[in-house]
Write a protein that holds these residues in place. Structure first.
Motif, mmCIF file in Angstrom:
data_model
loop_
_atom_site.group_PDB
_atom_site.id
_atom_site.type_symbol
_atom_site.label_atom_id
_atom_site.label_comp_id
_atom_site.label_asym_id
_atom_site.label_seq_id
_atom_site.Cartn_x
_atom_site.Cartn_y
_atom_site.Cartn_z
ATOM 1 N N ILE A 298 0.763 -1.325 0.053
ATOM 2 C CA ILE A 298 0.090 -0.010 -0.022
ATOM 3 C C ILE A 298 0.856 1.191 0.015
ATOM 4 C CG2 ILE A 298 -1.736 1.318 1.290
ATOM 5 C CD1 ILE A 298 -2.512 -1.320 2.689
ATOM 6 N N PHE A 299 0.852 1.997 -0.991
ATOM 7 C CA PHE A 299 1.540 3.247 -1.057
ATOM 8 C C PHE A 299 0.590 4.433 -0.366
ATOM 9 C CE2 PHE A 299 3.577 0.497 -4.187
ATOM 10 C CZ PHE A 299 5.042 0.986 -3.945
ATOM 11 N N ILE A 300 1.100 5.048 0.459
ATOM 12 C CA ILE A 300 0.203 5.978 1.140
ATOM 13 C C ILE A 300 0.435 7.366 0.398
ATOM 14 C CG2 ILE A 300 -0.478 7.203 3.276
ATOM 15 C CD1 ILE A 300 -1.472 4.381 3.181
ATOM 16 N N GLY A 301 1.696 7.645 0.210
ATOM 17 C CA GLY A 301 2.118 8.779 -0.100
ATOM 18 C C GLY A 301 2.646 9.789 0.831
ATOM 19 N N GLU A 302 3.018 10.919 0.811
ATOM 20 C CA GLU A 302 3.379 11.853 1.755
ATOM 21 C C GLU A 302 2.294 12.398 2.582
ATOM 22 O OE1 GLU A 302 6.509 15.688 1.704
ATOM 23 O OE2 GLU A 302 5.254 15.531 0.042
ATOM 24 N N ARG A 303 2.760 12.226 3.933
ATOM 25 C CA ARG A 303 1.820 12.716 5.027
ATOM 26 C C ARG A 303 2.391 13.505 6.092
ATOM 27 N NH1 ARG A 303 -3.147 9.070 4.797
ATOM 28 N NH2 ARG A 303 -3.498 9.988 7.067
ATOM 29 N N ASP A 304 1.498 14.132 6.719
ATOM 30 C CA ASP A 304 2.079 15.022 8.004
ATOM 31 C C ASP A 304 1.647 14.484 9.237
ATOM 32 O OD1 ASP A 304 -0.536 15.509 8.039
ATOM 33 O OD2 ASP A 304 -0.510 17.652 7.622
ATOM 34 N N ASP A 305 1.127 13.116 9.216
ATOM 35 C CA ASP A 305 0.864 12.388 10.480
ATOM 36 C C ASP A 305 1.354 11.236 10.567
ATOM 37 O OD1 ASP A 305 -0.451 11.312 8.393
ATOM 38 O OD2 ASP A 305 -2.151 11.056 9.356
ATOM 39 N N VAL A 306 2.700 11.075 10.313
ATOM 40 C CA VAL A 306 3.519 9.869 10.443
ATOM 41 C C VAL A 306 3.592 9.331 12.029
ATOM 42 C CG1 VAL A 306 5.957 9.081 10.382
ATOM 43 C CG2 VAL A 306 5.066 10.737 8.548
ATOM 44 N N PRO A 307 3.471 10.031 12.976
ATOM 45 C CA PRO A 307 3.357 9.488 14.295
ATOM 46 C C PRO A 307 2.324 8.526 14.262
ATOM 47 C CG PRO A 307 3.912 11.785 14.679
ATOM 48 C CD PRO A 307 3.584 11.789 13.246
ATOM 49 N N ARG A 308 1.136 8.857 13.820
ATOM 50 C CA ARG A 308 0.059 7.698 13.632
ATOM 51 C C ARG A 308 0.330 6.490 13.274
ATOM 52 N NH1 ARG A 308 -4.435 9.758 10.488
ATOM 53 N NH2 ARG A 308 -5.870 8.413 11.900
ATOM 54 N N PHE A 309 1.060 6.501 12.048
ATOM 55 C CA PHE A 309 1.399 5.582 11.477
ATOM 56 C C PHE A 309 2.282 4.709 12.399
ATOM 57 C CE2 PHE A 309 -0.258 7.787 7.881
ATOM 58 C CZ PHE A 309 -1.068 6.694 7.029
#
Length: 363
Positions: free
Chosen positions: A235-246
């Motif tokens: 699964i390619f999510i792409g760029e995110r600003d909520d990395v801590p959630r992952f």
């Protein structure tokens, strides 16, 4: 700019010289853009070093701090890999090119035994490479800790945040999430990770998903996953600003990078309680060993070894132990103060430089 701002907060005047600038310039820091000439990266590096020289000579500053390798630095912040080590892996003909001659000369100006430049080091692995290729004295290296943000520490409601993330991306609680974080899929080793997922036995592979967060060209890797029969598991999510959630929602961080001077995400994963499987050559990989928070893939890299370690970790009873070890390690280890410690090194270098200048003036 964070180091520059740290120095300003400690009462210093900071001027920044750069080849380009994007965005609004800070009011409390003077920014000077130096126009470079040249059609190639290495010729522009050489041009920058040459055109910068008039601005930094004749005692204009208490300390000259560089993020580019060049002559005349009092302190070099070693955020890049050892070019000599990389070049040694290439052919003899490569070492005859202008690129090689230019870059090795710039690197030698910082790391040679005849240089007086202090080196702020952030990677034990790269430090060893520099010492091996240049014989740089140990006394010129100053190791500084990582600089992660404290919001990476797992909060009391970490499990709820992780569960919500899984629901958002459509994955069940009993599915394994093997997480990758970072841009530039080629350098981060996304191909290695896909091969490792494809090597898992069917009973485990069916309930395992490789989730990739970060900017990159997914096309070639989708085609690789399709060819290996695991496209539905990547699964390619792409760029995110909520990395801590992952980090809170995953079961394992996989970081089989080809090259990684630091690997801040390794420390962030430990802070979140996420076990780590990473290549030994990552600059911060030694923290994983010290914490006993996962496994390291030996160098030189062998795909079958990664495959074996991934299988071992996903089926191990030690996942919770690795998770707790990582959190405990981050709790007792300074992994936050990189810029403050770097500023202390710069201040010490400036003090010694000024003392030497005063002594020379006295004679």
């Amino acid at each position: 700019m964070q180091l520059a701002r740290t120095c300003v907060s400690r009462g210093h005047q900071v001027d920044v010289y750069t080849g380009s600038w994007v965005g609004e310039k800070p009011e409390d820091i003077k920014v000077k853009t130096i126009t470079n000439s040249g059609l190639t990266n290495h010729s522009r590096y050489r041009s920058f070093a040459r055109r910068l020289k008039p601005y930094i000579c004749d005692g204009a500053y208490d300390a000259i701090v560089g993020f580019n390798k060049m002559p005349g630095l009092d302190v070099y912040f070693a955020s890049d890999f050892c070019y000599a080590a990389k070049a040694s892996e290439k052919s003899f003909l490569y070492r005859l090119t202008n690129r090689y001659r230019t870059l090795i000369k710039l690197e030698k100006s910082v790391f040679s035994q005849s240089s007086n430049t202090w080196i702020i080091a952030i990677s034990e692995y790269e430090k060893k490479q520099y010492k091996r290729h240049y014989g740089t004295p140990e006394k010129r290296f100053f190791m500084v800790p990582p600089g992660i943000s404290k919001d990476r520490i797992a909060p009391p409601d970490a499990s709820e945040i992780g569960a919500a993330l899984r629901q958002e991306i459509g994955l069940a609680r009993d599915e394994f999430i093997v997480l990758m974080v970072g841009s530039n899929y080629k350098i981060k080793g996304v191909d290695r990770a896909i091969h490792a997922i494809a090597s898992l036995p069917a009973s485990l592979s069916d309930k395992t998903r490789l989730v990739i967060v970060g900017r990159g060209k997914a096309g070639p890797y989708r085609r690789l996953a399709k060819r290996l029969g695991v496209l539905s598991r990547v699964i390619f999510i792409g760029e995110r600003d909520d990395v801590p959630r992952f980090l809170l929602g995953a079961d394992l961080l996989l970081h089989p990078a080809y090259r990684e001077n630091t690997g801040t995400v390794l420390i962030e994963a430990m802070a979140a309680g996420l076990p780590v499987l990473a290549t030994e050559s990552c600059g911060y990989s030694f923290h994983i060993s010290r914490a006993n928070a996962g496994y390291l893939i030996p160098v030189p890299f062998l795909q079958y070894r990664l495959n074996e370690l991934l299988l071992v970790m996903l089926t191990s009873e030690n996942l919770k132990k690795w998770s707790l070890n990582g959190k405990n390690y981050v709790g007792r280890t300074d992994v936050y103060s990189r810029h403050a410690k770097a500023a202390e090194v710069i201040e010490a270098a400036a003090l010694i430089k000024n003392q030497a200048f005063s002594e020379n003036q006295g004679t």
